[in-house]
Structures are given as C-alpha cells and as structure tokens.
Design a protein around this motif. Sequence first.
Motif, PDB file in Angstrom:
ATOM      1  N   LEU A  58      35.244  74.679 -24.955  1.00  0.00           N
ATOM      2  CA  LEU A  58      35.585  73.588 -24.043  1.00  0.00           C
ATOM      3  C   LEU A  58      36.508  74.022 -22.906  1.00  0.00           C
ATOM      4  CD1 LEU A  58      36.206  70.705 -26.616  1.00  0.00           C
ATOM      5  CD2 LEU A  58      34.128  71.161 -25.285  1.00  0.00           C
ATOM      6  N   GLY A  59      37.116  75.189 -23.041  1.00  0.00           N
ATOM      7  CA  GLY A  59      38.032  75.664 -22.008  1.00  0.00           C
ATOM      8  C   GLY A  59      39.331  74.891 -21.964  1.00  0.00           C
ATOM      9  N   VAL A  60      39.795  74.403 -23.099  1.00  0.00           N
ATOM     10  CA  VAL A  60      41.072  73.698 -23.171  1.00  0.00           C
ATOM     11  C   VAL A  60      42.055  74.536 -23.975  1.00  0.00           C
ATOM     12  CG1 VAL A  60      40.006  71.418 -22.943  1.00  0.00           C
ATOM     13  CG2 VAL A  60      40.414  72.345 -25.219  1.00  0.00           C
ATOM     14  N   SER A  61      43.295  74.116 -24.004  1.00  0.00           N
ATOM     15  CA  SER A  61      44.337  74.845 -24.739  1.00  0.00           C
ATOM     16  C   SER A  61      45.035  73.924 -25.716  1.00  0.00           C
ATOM     17  CB  SER A  61      45.386  75.397 -23.768  1.00  0.00           C
ATOM     18  OG  SER A  61      44.802  76.284 -22.862  1.00  0.00           O
ATOM     19  N   LEU A  62      45.397  74.473 -26.853  1.00  0.00           N
ATOM     20  CA  LEU A  62      46.228  73.758 -27.818  1.00  0.00           C
ATOM     21  C   LEU A  62      47.681  73.955 -27.422  1.00  0.00           C
ATOM     22  CD1 LEU A  62      44.450  74.903 -31.106  1.00  0.00           C
ATOM     23  CD2 LEU A  62      44.365  72.613 -30.108  1.00  0.00           C
ATOM     24  N   LEU A  94      49.606  71.804 -33.438  1.00  0.00           N
ATOM     25  CA  LEU A  94      49.063  72.203 -32.152  1.00  0.00           C
ATOM     26  C   LEU A  94      47.987  71.191 -31.788  1.00  0.00           C
ATOM     27  CD1 LEU A  94      48.659  76.048 -32.774  1.00  0.00           C
ATOM     28  CD2 LEU A  94      50.575  74.850 -31.677  1.00  0.00           C
ATOM     29  N   CYS A  95      48.045  70.668 -30.553  1.00  0.00           N
ATOM     30  CA  CYS A  95      47.147  69.576 -30.155  1.00  0.00           C
ATOM     31  C   CYS A  95      46.512  69.851 -28.806  1.00  0.00           C
ATOM     32  CB  CYS A  95      47.921  68.268 -30.028  1.00  0.00           C
ATOM     33  SG  CYS A  95      48.769  67.754 -31.497  1.00  0.00           S
ATOM     34  N   ALA A  96      45.375  69.210 -28.604  1.00  0.00           N
ATOM     35  CA  ALA A  96      44.730  69.172 -27.304  1.00  0.00           C
ATOM     36  C   ALA A  96      44.072  67.809 -27.161  1.00  0.00           C
ATOM     37  CB  ALA A  96      43.691  70.280 -27.165  1.00  0.00           C
ATOM     38  N   ARG A  97      44.093  67.292 -25.944  1.00  0.00           N
ATOM     39  CA  ARG A  97      43.372  66.054 -25.645  1.00  0.00           C
ATOM     40  C   ARG A  97      42.131  66.457 -24.869  1.00  0.00           C
ATOM     41  NH1 ARG A  97      46.267  60.914 -23.159  1.00  0.00           N
ATOM     42  NH2 ARG A  97      47.161  62.498 -21.830  1.00  0.00           N
ATOM     43  N   VAL A  98      41.003  65.929 -25.312  1.00  0.00           N
ATOM     44  CA  VAL A  98      39.726  66.291 -24.717  1.00  0.00           C
ATOM     45  C   VAL A  98      39.059  65.026 -24.211  1.00  0.00           C
ATOM     46  CG1 VAL A  98      37.471  67.326 -25.161  1.00  0.00           C
ATOM     47  CG2 VAL A  98      39.484  68.196 -26.369  1.00  0.00           C
ATOM     48  N   GLY A  99      38.657  65.027 -22.954  1.00  0.00           N
ATOM     49  CA  GLY A  99      37.907  63.910 -22.405  1.00  0.00           C
ATOM     50  C   GLY A  99      36.426  64.200 -22.501  1.00  0.00           C
ATOM     51  N   GLN A 100      35.701  63.319 -23.144  1.00  0.00           N
ATOM     52  CA  GLN A 100      34.248  63.462 -23.267  1.00  0.00           C
ATOM     53  C   GLN A 100      33.621  62.156 -22.822  1.00  0.00           C
ATOM     54  OE1 GLN A 100      32.234  66.032 -24.318  1.00  0.00           O
ATOM     55  NE2 GLN A 100      33.976  67.399 -24.425  1.00  0.00           N
ATOM     56  N   GLY A 101      33.058  62.142 -21.631  1.00  0.00           N
ATOM     57  CA  GLY A 101      32.454  60.910 -21.123  1.00  0.00           C
ATOM     58  C   GLY A 101      33.515  59.842 -20.966  1.00  0.00           C
ATOM     59  N   ASN A 102      33.256  58.671 -21.526  1.00  0.00           N
ATOM     60  CA  ASN A 102      34.207  57.568 -21.446  1.00  0.00           C
ATOM     61  C   ASN A 102      35.254  57.614 -22.544  1.00  0.00           C
ATOM     62  OD1 ASN A 102      32.834  56.551 -19.255  1.00  0.00           O
ATOM     63  ND2 ASN A 102      31.488  55.286 -20.523  1.00  0.00           N
TER      64      ASN A 102
END
Length: 189
Positions: A33-37, A46-54
């Motif tokens: 996804l190309g995100v970081s924790l 360790l957390c990441a917030r991911v936006g997927q569509g709505n």
Amino acid sequence: MKLIVGLGNPGKEYVDTRHNAGFQWINNLVDKLGVSLRAEARFHGLCARVGQGNAELYLLEPQTYMNASGRAVAALCRFYKIQPEQIIVIHDELDLLPGVSKLKWGGGLGGHNGLKDIAAQLGTKDFWRLRIGIGHPGNRNAVVDYVLRSPGKAEATLIDEAIERSLEVWPLLVQGDCQAAMLKLHTKA
C-alpha cells in the motif's frame, strides 16, 4: 472492516519467528500500500490509517507482546468506536500446515494466548480471524519453544506463500465481503 490487527511479539529477537506471522502479513500489506506504521502510545502499538474508497481503516501491530494483545486492540476500538465484527485478526495457527491460510468467523481460540486476550478485552470471541498455518511440533509441551523459533528455509517459504496468497483477498476484506474472501482463499488453485 475498520481494523486489521497482525499479532506478533515486538523486538529483533522475534522478527523471523513463527509467532510473528501476523506482523509479517501487516508488514507485507504496508509495503504493497505504500504506507508506514507509526508508534502510537495511546494504542500500545504500531498503527497506520488507510483510506480505501469511501472507507478508512486502521492497521495495528500491538507492541504489548502476544499475551497482552487485547490491550492494544481494545484501546484502538474504544477510541474509534470500532465493533468486534469490524475487526480481522491475523495470527499464526498451529492447527494448519505451513502454506495454508484460512479465514474464520468467531469460534474457539485454539489455545492462542493473543486471541484469548483480545476476546477477554472485547468481551466476545465474535471477530474475524485470518489464520496463517505454521504447523505443530507434535508435542504440546514443545509449543512455546516452537512458536518462538524461526522456521527452517522450506517451511519459511511455505509460510511466506500462505501470507502472499492470503493478501490476494485483501480487496474483498476491505469491502467487508468476507464470505467471498473465504471462498477464494479456501478454494484450491
């Protein structure tokens, strides 16, 4: 789905152990996804917030050690008002052979201390689990040493393949279509 939790133990000494299959799954997803924790003290992980569509969802690797994973999960769920049925927990599974991954709703905890603590903290066993097979040592007295050791090369390859195959159902999981994800994952190629 609102929360994807990968179970494991923090620290360099545990990185390649069987018990860290959940962390490995999350790390592979983060790379895709190309995100970081990021360390989030209030969520003990360790957390990441991911936006997927709505929809937005959270990825979590508890840093509380396996047996206290529920503390991190419950803290994040309380803060973001996430219900147990909106959670998928990815974990190592002794009852599945290396190379096998299965999706499951609720049910027994199979003696997995991370799952036991999550169920205790949430007050229910009714959440999704993605089980990554690591095999069983054959002797229940050898389980602790077995899960805290690195697998051999052939076994590690099979576990990696199970993780990659289970990541293929990620788009279905994000949409909350766990039945379709289960069908795809459980169908032999």
